[in-house]
Every structure is written in structure tokens, then in C-alpha cells.
Design a protein around this motif. Structure first.
Motif, mmCIF file in Angstrom:
data_model
loop_
_atom_site.group_PDB
_atom_site.id
_atom_site.type_symbol
_atom_site.label_atom_id
_atom_site.label_comp_id
_atom_site.label_asym_id
_atom_site.label_seq_id
_atom_site.Cartn_x
_atom_site.Cartn_y
_atom_site.Cartn_z
ATOM 1 N N THR A 258 18.259 6.483 -10.888
ATOM 2 C CA THR A 258 18.016 7.831 -10.384
ATOM 3 C C THR A 258 17.124 7.818 -9.156
ATOM 4 O OG1 THR A 258 16.171 8.065 -11.924
ATOM 5 C CG2 THR A 258 18.307 8.899 -12.644
ATOM 6 N N ASP A 259 16.574 6.648 -8.813
ATOM 7 C CA ASP A 259 15.671 6.553 -7.668
ATOM 8 C C ASP A 259 16.198 5.716 -6.519
ATOM 9 O OD1 ASP A 259 13.572 8.103 -8.703
ATOM 10 O OD2 ASP A 259 12.882 6.428 -9.911
ATOM 11 N N GLY A 260 17.191 4.881 -6.774
ATOM 12 C CA GLY A 260 17.639 4.009 -5.697
ATOM 13 C C GLY A 260 18.934 3.302 -6.026
ATOM 14 N N ILE A 261 19.355 2.441 -5.089
ATOM 15 C CA ILE A 261 20.660 1.795 -5.223
ATOM 16 C C ILE A 261 20.598 0.403 -4.602
ATOM 17 C CG2 ILE A 261 21.532 2.712 -3.027
ATOM 18 C CD1 ILE A 261 24.247 3.146 -4.472
ATOM 19 N N LEU A 262 21.330 -0.538 -5.192
ATOM 20 C CA LEU A 262 21.468 -1.887 -4.649
ATOM 21 C C LEU A 262 22.870 -2.015 -4.066
ATOM 22 C CD1 LEU A 262 20.567 -4.838 -4.235
ATOM 23 C CD2 LEU A 262 21.378 -5.310 -6.565
ATOM 24 N N LEU A 263 22.922 -2.355 -2.772
ATOM 25 C CA LEU A 263 24.203 -2.440 -2.075
ATOM 26 C C LEU A 263 24.499 -3.878 -1.665
ATOM 27 C CD1 LEU A 263 23.884 0.629 0.336
ATOM 28 C CD2 LEU A 263 25.108 0.539 -1.855
ATOM 29 N N GLN A 264 25.783 -4.209 -1.693
ATOM 30 C CA GLN A 264 26.254 -5.472 -1.142
ATOM 31 C C GLN A 264 27.056 -5.152 0.120
ATOM 32 O OE1 GLN A 264 28.681 -7.736 -3.818
ATOM 33 N NE2 GLN A 264 28.985 -9.432 -2.398
ATOM 34 N N HIS A 299 22.599 -8.541 0.374
ATOM 35 C CA HIS A 299 22.201 -7.436 -0.491
ATOM 36 C C HIS A 299 21.034 -6.673 0.136
ATOM 37 C CE1 HIS A 299 24.446 -9.865 -3.453
ATOM 38 N NE2 HIS A 299 24.619 -8.718 -4.100
ATOM 39 N N ILE A 300 21.062 -5.364 0.003
ATOM 40 C CA ILE A 300 19.935 -4.536 0.444
ATOM 41 C C ILE A 300 19.561 -3.575 -0.688
ATOM 42 C CG2 ILE A 300 20.478 -4.672 2.904
ATOM 43 C CD1 ILE A 300 21.678 -1.856 2.702
ATOM 44 N N GLY A 301 18.258 -3.425 -0.893
ATOM 45 C CA GLY A 301 17.761 -2.473 -1.882
ATOM 46 C C GLY A 301 17.280 -1.219 -1.189
#
Length: 335
Positions: A258-264, A299-301
Motif C-alpha cells: 500500500t506504500d510502494g512498488i518494486l519494478l523490473q 530493479h528499482i524500488g
């Protein structure tokens, strides 16, 4: 010749009765608040009933487990006096029980504060006599001394002088020097009036709470909205990334909270870069703004920032739906 440790001072200076009675009905907490929290007996000294205590101190200093001088205090104390016993906090032997309390009640003694143990507590509770003590034990006392009457004593971590005004309720005991009593009385009454006003405001849902944020601000408290601990679930769904007006990229959401996302992603994003994400139906079907807080390889957080309520609600629902689906799948794997 003075016999230190075995002395009786029968005469004490008691404050005017009208001054003492003026504290009747004022909560001990309100009095203590106007004494900078410095004159309250500690939490070991507890009432055995809900009878309020009020009166001048008649002090007893005794050897642990010995009540010879307390017996003499029962005969010398005047009606309304509060007998304060410094038994050095010892709980091995009780120094007062039912018979002594009955005699005290016959003599109209105002109550007891004992930094030590008592017994016959069932009978004592029913007497209607305010009694405070540090503990209870059936073991009886000795009657040998030494001890002294009407000298300064330590009770509940506070020094008590003969003639000090003592006020007690369910919260505990506060000790008042008679020289401070008149000014303290006015402040304590004002405090009680103030609390009545606050209670009215609470009843009307109008309690002014702005002081809380002001106090936090003055102490340098920072609200970190981007680092809440929240549930995180694994996903593998495509996400569109908008870096600026002309740069659109595809990425894969690896997990989301609910606070963030991990993207590839194969594209470079510097830390602190603010980006816009178009989340698919599986993740709420909304556009969100996020800040890159770390990167490692491809990956970026990211943390979500400035989310409107309706957007956060949509993301929250999507996250918990994905989480429940993952849990169901995990449960099925063990069947």
C-alpha cells in the motif's frame, strides 16, 4: 538526655481545619499537576478501598516489622490526623491489622498511610477508614522498637513532615507543605475547572487538539509518510512508466504494498526521480505518482507519494486482493 531513635514529640503544628478541608473533592492528579509532579508518593503505596483521605500528617518512624511506636501514635493522634508510618517499605511483617484500625476509628483518626505491610485486609476494607499500604501479609509484628513519633519520615519516596497536608484518592497520595497550601489550592481549583470545560468540549466533539501538532513541531518531529510498514505481496503484471512528457516505458511490477512498488525494467532511473505509473486492473486501474528510493541492477524500488484518498483506496483493495489470492495459492500447495 536525648535518646535518638526512641523519641516522642507529642506536639505538632497543624494547619487550620478550613484550609485542609478546602482541598476536599479536588482530584489528587490535579493537585500534583500544579506541583510539577514532585510530591506524589510512588505507586507502591496503594489504597485498599475507595474512601478519600484528607488531613494533617502525624508521623511514625519504626523499625521494619515493629509497631510499638504505631501503637503509641494511636493514643496520641488527634481526630482527623493521618498517621503516616515509615516502616522502610518492609513487607515481611504486617504492622497493623483489624484491632488497631478499630481503635483508630473509635478515636476518629483520619486514616493511615503505611510504607510497609498490613493484614486483616478483608475487615479493613469494610471499615470505611482510608488506608494506604505497600503490601499485605498475615505475618504479625514485633513490639520492641526502636522508633520515633513526629519526626520527618520517608513514605512512598516522599519526605513527610508532621503537620503536612495529605490528600489521597484512588490514584494515590500527594503531600502538601502548609506554607504552599493557599496558592496551590487556587491553582488546583482552576485546574479542575479547566478539566470540566475540556470534558464539555469532548462531549460536544469540540476538543481543540491543535496543541498536539504544535508540541510535535516544537520538538522537531517529522512525519514520514513514505515509510509505513505495510503488507506486501508478490505480483507479475505489466506497468506503464511515464518519466516525462515524451518518455514512456514498460516495466513489470514484481511486488507491491500500500506504500510502494518494486519494478523490473531495462531502463535507467536515478534515485529520487519522480515518475508516474499507470497501474493495470489487477493493481487498481489507477495512475499513481512514485519516487525512486533505490535501484539495483534492473530493479528499482519506489514509494508512492501524494496519493489522493480514492487512489489509495483502490491500491489498498488491489493489494489485499492479490495478497489473499497468493495466500490461497500457497495454502493449496500444501494440500
Amino acid at each position: 538526655m536525648s535518646n535518638i531513635g526512641m523519641r516522642i514529640f507529642p506536639y505538632i503544628n497543624r494547619p487550620p481545619k478550613a484550609l485542609i478541608q478546602a482541598f476536599s473533592g479536588i482530584p489528587v492528579a490535579n493537585i500534583a499537576d500544579n506541583m510539577n509532579r514532585m510530591s506524589c508518593m510512588d505507586a507502591r503505596i496503594r489504597p485498599i478501598n475507595d474512601v478519600p483521605l484528607l488531613g494533617p500528617a502525624f508521623t511514625v518512624k519504626s523499625r521494619p516489622g515493629d509497631n510499638l511506636m504505631l501503637h503509641k501514635a494511636l493514643d496520641l493522634a488527634q481526630p482527623g490526623d493521618i498517621i503516616v508510618v515509615d516502616a522502610q517499605g518492609d513487607l515481611s511483617n504486617s504492622i497493623m491489622g483489624e484491632l488497631m484500625a478499630l481503635w483508630a476509628k473509635q478515636r476518629d483518626i483520619g486514616g493511615f498511610i503505611i510504607d510497609g505491610a498490613i493484614r486483616d485486609i478483608g475487615a479493613l476494607r469494610k471499615m470505611g477508614l482510608p488506608i494506604y499500604a505497600a503490601g499485605v501479609t498475615p505475618a504479625g509484628p514485633y513490639k520492641d522498637g526502636p522508633g520515633e513519633l513526629n519526626v520527618p519520615v520517608a513514605c512512598g519516596g516522599v519526605v513527610v513532615h508532621p503537620g503536612d497536608i495529605l490528600v489521597g484518592d484512588e490514584d494515590g497520595i500527594v503531600v502538601i507543605n502548609p506554607r504552599d497550601a493557599e496558592s496551590l489550592l487556587e491553582k488546583s481549583k482552576a485546574k479542575s475547572d479547566q478539566e470540566k470545560k475540556v470534558m464539555e468540549d469532548i462531549a460536544n466533539k469540540a476538543w481543540d487538539r491543535r496543541w498536539v501538532d504544535q508540541a510535535l513541531l516544537e520538538r522537531g518531529v517529522v512525519v514520514v509518510k513514505e515509510n509505513r510498514i505495510s503488507s506486501r505481496t508478490n505480483v507479475q503484471v505489466p506497468v506503464s512508466v511515464i518519466r516525462n512528457a515524451t518518455e514512456h516505458f514498460d516495466a513489470v511490477a514484481v511486488n507491491i504494498s500500500t506504500d510502494g512498488i518494486l519494478l523490473q525494467t531495462q531502463h535507467e532511473f536515478e534515485v529520487d526521480r519522480v515518475i508516474q505509473l499507470i497501474l493495470p486492473k489487477e493493481l487498481g486501474n489507477v495512475n499513481v505518482v512514485a519516487r525512486v528510493i533505490w535501484k539495483h541492477g534492473n530493479h528499482i524500488g519506489c514509494n508512492f507519494v501524494d496519493m489522493p484518498t480514492e487512489v489509495r483506496t483502490a491500491v489498498d483493495q488491489a493489494v489485499y486482493f492479490q495478497l489473499s489470492q497468493n495466500l490461497k495459492q500457497a495454502s493449496g500447495d500444501f494440500i
